[in-house]
Write a protein that holds these residues in place. Structure first.
Motif, PDB file in Angstrom:
ATOM      1  N   UNK A 184      96.667  29.480  77.592  1.00 15.11           N
ATOM      2  CA  UNK A 184      96.954  30.780  78.223  1.00 15.11           C
ATOM      3  C   UNK A 184      96.539  31.913  77.293  1.00 15.11           C
ATOM      4  N   UNK A 185      95.751  32.833  77.817  1.00 13.10           N
ATOM      5  CA  UNK A 185      95.319  33.987  77.020  1.00 13.10           C
ATOM      6  C   UNK A 185      95.414  35.252  77.853  1.00 13.10           C
ATOM      7  N   UNK A 186      95.806  36.324  77.183  1.00 14.82           N
ATOM      8  CA  UNK A 186      95.785  37.659  77.789  1.00 14.82           C
ATOM      9  C   UNK A 186      94.546  38.335  77.210  1.00 14.82           C
ATOM     10  N   UNK A 187      93.448  38.242  77.963  1.00 15.78           N
ATOM     11  CA  UNK A 187      92.140  38.561  77.386  1.00 15.78           C
ATOM     12  C   UNK A 187      92.065  39.969  76.799  1.00 15.78           C
ATOM     13  N   UNK A 188      92.642  40.952  77.463  1.00 16.50           N
ATOM     14  CA  UNK A 188      92.557  42.315  76.925  1.00 16.50           C
ATOM     15  C   UNK A 188      93.914  42.838  76.449  1.00 16.50           C
ATOM     16  N   UNK A 189      94.831  41.911  76.164  1.00 16.99           N
ATOM     17  CA  UNK A 189      96.166  42.293  75.682  1.00 16.99           C
ATOM     18  C   UNK A 189      96.778  43.364  76.586  1.00 16.99           C
ATOM     19  N   UNK A 190      96.596  43.232  77.905  1.00 19.98           N
ATOM     20  CA  UNK A 190      97.103  44.279  78.794  1.00 19.98           C
ATOM     21  C   UNK A 190      98.046  43.710  79.845  1.00 19.98           C
ATOM     22  N   UNK A 191      98.710  42.614  79.479  1.00 19.26           N
ATOM     23  CA  UNK A 191      99.713  42.074  80.395  1.00 19.26           C
ATOM     24  C   UNK A 191      99.131  41.273  81.544  1.00 19.26           C
ATOM     25  N   UNK A 192      97.931  40.731  81.375  1.00 22.77           N
ATOM     26  CA  UNK A 192      97.330  39.896  82.413  1.00 22.77           C
ATOM     27  C   UNK A 192      96.938  38.515  81.874  1.00 22.77           C
ATOM     28  N   UNK A 193      97.941  37.724  81.486  1.00 20.82           N
ATOM     29  CA  UNK A 193      97.596  36.405  80.950  1.00 20.82           C
ATOM     30  C   UNK A 193      97.051  35.497  82.048  1.00 20.82           C
ATOM     31  N   UNK A 194      96.123  34.626  81.659  1.00 25.51           N
ATOM     32  CA  UNK A 194      95.666  33.608  82.615  1.00 25.51           C
ATOM     33  C   UNK A 194      95.414  32.305  81.866  1.00 25.51           C
ATOM     34  N   UNK A 195      95.428  31.219  82.625  1.00 27.09           N
ATOM     35  CA  UNK A 195      95.141  29.907  82.053  1.00 27.09           C
ATOM     36  C   UNK A 195      93.648  29.723  81.980  1.00 27.09           C
ATOM     37  N   UNK A 196      93.180  29.268  80.855  1.00 27.42           N
ATOM     38  CA  UNK A 196      91.743  29.034  80.703  1.00 27.42           C
ATOM     39  C   UNK A 196      91.540  27.631  80.148  1.00 27.42           C
ATOM     40  N   UNK A 197      90.351  27.044  80.373  1.00 24.29           N
ATOM     41  CA  UNK A 197      90.094  25.728  79.781  1.00 24.29           C
ATOM     42  C   UNK A 197      90.050  25.820  78.259  1.00 24.29           C
ATOM     43  N   UNK A 198      90.684  24.864  77.602  1.00 21.62           N
ATOM     44  CA  UNK A 198      90.669  24.804  76.141  1.00 21.62           C
ATOM     45  C   UNK A 198      89.418  24.098  75.647  1.00 21.62           C
ATOM     46  N   UNK A 199      88.985  24.398  74.436  1.00 20.48           N
ATOM     47  CA  UNK A 199      87.782  23.762  73.892  1.00 20.48           C
ATOM     48  C   UNK A 199      87.874  23.696  72.369  1.00 20.48           C
ATOM     49  N   UNK A 200      87.081  22.810  71.804  1.00 14.17           N
ATOM     50  CA  UNK A 200      86.986  22.668  70.350  1.00 14.17           C
ATOM     51  C   UNK A 200      85.507  22.716  69.973  1.00 14.17           C
ATOM     52  N   UNK A 201      85.197  23.525  68.966  1.00 12.21           N
ATOM     53  CA  UNK A 201      83.827  23.539  68.436  1.00 12.21           C
ATOM     54  C   UNK A 201      83.856  22.861  67.083  1.00 12.21           C
ATOM     55  N   UNK A 202      82.847  22.045  66.794  1.00  9.21           N
ATOM     56  CA  UNK A 202      82.713  21.556  65.423  1.00  9.21           C
ATOM     57  C   UNK A 202      81.667  22.406  64.730  1.00  9.21           C
ATOM     58  N   UNK A 203      82.091  23.053  63.641  1.00  7.54           N
ATOM     59  CA  UNK A 203      81.172  23.897  62.880  1.00  7.54           C
ATOM     60  C   UNK A 203      80.757  23.180  61.596  1.00  7.54           C
ATOM     61  N   UNK A 204      79.602  23.544  61.092  1.00  9.44           N
ATOM     62  CA  UNK A 204      79.109  22.974  59.836  1.00  9.44           C
ATOM     63  C   UNK A 204      78.754  24.111  58.892  1.00  9.44           C
ATOM     64  N   UNK A 205      79.096  23.939  57.644  1.00 12.62           N
ATOM     65  CA  UNK A 205      78.652  24.902  56.637  1.00 12.62           C
ATOM     66  C   UNK A 205      78.705  24.206  55.281  1.00 12.62           C
ATOM     67  N   UNK A 206      77.825  24.593  54.360  1.00 18.02           N
ATOM     68  CA  UNK A 206      77.968  24.038  53.014  1.00 18.02           C
ATOM     69  C   UNK A 206      79.365  24.348  52.473  1.00 18.02           C
ATOM     70  N   UNK A 207      79.899  25.507  52.836  1.00 20.27           N
ATOM     71  CA  UNK A 207      81.256  25.863  52.415  1.00 20.27           C
ATOM     72  C   UNK A 207      81.801  26.887  53.400  1.00 20.27           C
ATOM     73  N   UNK A 208      83.086  26.780  53.691  1.00 22.12           N
ATOM     74  CA  UNK A 208      83.723  27.768  54.563  1.00 22.12           C
ATOM     75  C   UNK A 208      84.532  28.786  53.765  1.00 22.12           C
ATOM     76  N   UNK A 209      84.331  28.840  52.441  1.00 18.67           N
ATOM     77  CA  UNK A 209      85.095  29.809  51.636  1.00 18.67           C
ATOM     78  C   UNK A 209      84.720  31.230  52.021  1.00 18.67           C
TER      79      UNK A 209
END
Ligand code: AMP
Ligand code: MG
Length: 534
Positions: A184-209
């Motif tokens: 559930x996200x309120x996309x514009x923080x204006x009191x209109x939450x909606x359910x959205x599909x969840x997802x996971x991204x796998x990111x790659x980097x030599x370092x995430x520091x």
């Protein structure tokens, strides 16, 4: 969490988890939200998801791990990169960092929804850290859920790869997987939450520091740990410098961070990329573009434009302010490193290197964008007159610079600017005779300048087309791909990956992807307005 020992397609991955081996971790292993002191990370496992489904993968990112397309299409790939299974050598953890957000120190932030799975050494001896974004809460999640929605994950996945193909330093993205769960996200923080599909991204980097990993240690007075992290970073990611405890080394290292950051920003400015949230926790210590949130691409050339509605008032992170904001962020990093240096002078000198590197790199970039091979002192004025014209009427930056490559210098050619750049104008009705005259007068100056250029027209046009992309990830294209993906149709994801693989080439079969923003997208959320909600 089950350890997946029968993951044949992923067998090749050779782990070497140097960060967790060499740096101190949080002794508490419970997944509860807390302040974590005297440690650089906390061990935490991804939260399993209901029904993971692969929506896309990048074959180029997979190749960095020596994974074939076949391996990416396997069931074990989907389970591992959704967070449902761990390979036996993985040691998942979330990093501790702080940050300055919109100019204010925010204290501990940390990986609130990113979980590092471990580090791979590939067949070319390169180190890649694997990181899942959106795979559940960590000790750094504060009041949030640790999840990510399809909309923002798709944007991060495609843009990371598009930036790479544009030749811009960036973290990479391996995969986009739907979790089969709703968020559930309120996309514009204006009191209109909606359910959205969840997802996971796998990111790659030599370092995430990030800059924030260093800032948090100084803020807490953990100077010994700060030194250890700096030496670790130099040894691991800046191996051409000597990782010894000396002021000279630290300054050399910081200077290089300044140079890399300057070059990255100059690339962003070249292609019209606006990051949207240049907080110090979103600044990579390697000078990579990191954390794709409410970013956007300039369509009409407007230095004050920001895609991020959360920043709509202050416009701190608008296009034209990015060079200055990077310097501001580097100044915060300099403050964080001060305890190791003990003097402001050398840090200020390095910050000057940022300024001079950016200025030089920007001049070279702009000269290249208009196709000048040699440089003359008057070029600066020619360029500033041009940018002035672009600002005067809504002009598509990407299309304009591609069209500019068509200007010919043969004798007797009279250029009609309004016709030449017709495709780039969003409000042709506003273009009056005065504008047309100014444009033509600029073109005359440009053509006479080109006659002193040391290359001919075809060569110039070819060179220009290598710095002025034809295809960028326009905000409305992202929204179209999202709308389709939300109905289960992932075809546009692959199509966009294909188009952005060769962003500088003419691709007649994909002409539409290089067209200017259609009018329906002007004010549509996601196309012109984004927020930090993701
Ligand atoms: P960002 O604005 O995305 O750079 O995030 C700032 C901080 O908030 C980082 O520490 C993130 O890990 C954290 N954060 C953002 N979104 C979430 C979320 N949905 N759950 C947990 N932490 C989050
Ligand atoms: Mg972030």
């Amino acid at each position: 969490m089950q350890t997946n020992s029968a993951a044949a397609p992923l067998d090749k991955l050779a782990f070497d988890n140097r960060f967790t081996r060499e740096m101190p971790g949080d002794p508490i292993t419970e997944n509860s939200r807390r302040q974590v002191r005297q440690a650089c990370y906390s061990l935490v496992e991804p939260t399993p998801v209901a029904a993971p489904r692969l929506a896309g993968f990048s074959k180029e990112a997979a190749a960095l791990l020596d994974l074939s397309a076949e391996a990416c299409l396997s069931g074990s790939f989907t389970s591992v990169f959704s967070g449902n299974a761990l390979l036996s050598e993985m040691m998942p953890y979330a990093m501790c960092y702080g940050g300055h957000q919109f100019g204010n120190w925010a204290g501990q932030l940390g990986d609130g929804r990113a979980i590092n799975l471990g580090e791979i050494i590939n067949s070319r001896n390169q180190r890649w850290t694997l990181q899942l974004k959106g795979a559940g809460p960590t000790p750094y999640s504060r009041s949030a859920d640790g999840l990510a929605v399809l909309r923002s994950s798709l944007r991060e996945f495609i843009c990371s790869e598009a930036m790479h193909h544009l030749g811009i330093p960036t973290t990479r993205a391996l995969s986009l997987i739907l979790t089969g769960e709703e968020v559930v996200r309120d996309m514009f923080y204006n009191g209109n939450p909606r359910s959205e599909p969840g997802a996971v991204v796998c990111r790659l980097s030599p370092s995430f520091l990030r800059f924030g990993n260093f800032e948090i240690l100084t803020a807490r007075g953990e100077t010994e740990l700060l030194k250890k992290l700096v030496l670790y970073t130099i040894a691991t990611d800046y191996p051409h410098l000597k990782a010894v405890d000396s002021v000279a080394t630290y300054i050399q290292w910081f200077t290089e961070i300044c140079e890399r950051t300057a070059r990255m920003i100059s690339h962003w400015m070249r292609v019209g990329f606006v990051h949207g949230v240049m907080n110090t926790d979103n600044m990579s210590i390697l000078g990579l573009t990191i954390d794709y949130g409410p970013y956007g691409w300039l369509e009409g050339y407007d230095p004050a434009w920001t895609p991020n509605t959360t920043d709509g008032q202050g416009r701190r992170y608008c296009y034209g302010n990015q060079p200055h904001m990077a310097q501001w962020n580097l100044t915060q990093l300099a403050n964080a490193l001060y305890p190791l240096i003990g003097a402001a002078g050398p840090l200020n000198e390095a910050l000057d290197v940022y300024r001079t590197t950016f200025q030089e790199s920007w001049q070279v970039t702009m000269a290249a964008k208009i196709g000048l091979k040699n440089r003359e002192p008057e070029d600066a004025e020619l360029i500033s007159r041009l940018l002035d014209l672009l600002r005067r009427t809504e002009t598509d930056m990407t299309i304009f610079f591609r069209r500019l490559a068509h200007v010919g210098t043969g004798t007797g050619i009279a250029h009609d600017g309004l016709k030449l750049f017709e495709e780039a104008y969003y409000a042709p009705a506003q273009l009056d005779a005065v504008y047309g005259e100014q444009l033509n007068s600029w073109l005359q100056s440009y053509v006479s300048r080109l006659r002193r250029n040391s290359i001919d027209d075809p060569q110039r046009s070819e060179r220009m087309n290598r710095v002025n992309p034809k295809y960028v990830f326009r905000n409305y294209l992202a929204q179209q791909a999202i709308d389709k993906a939300e109905t289960g149709d992932f075809s546009m994801i692959d199509k966009l990956l294909e188009v952005f693989r060769r962003p500088y080439d003419e691709q007649p079969e994909h002409e539409g992807y290089g067209a200017k923003r259609p009018e329906w997208a002007r004010n549509r959320p996601g196309c012109s307005m984004l927020s930090c909600s993701s």
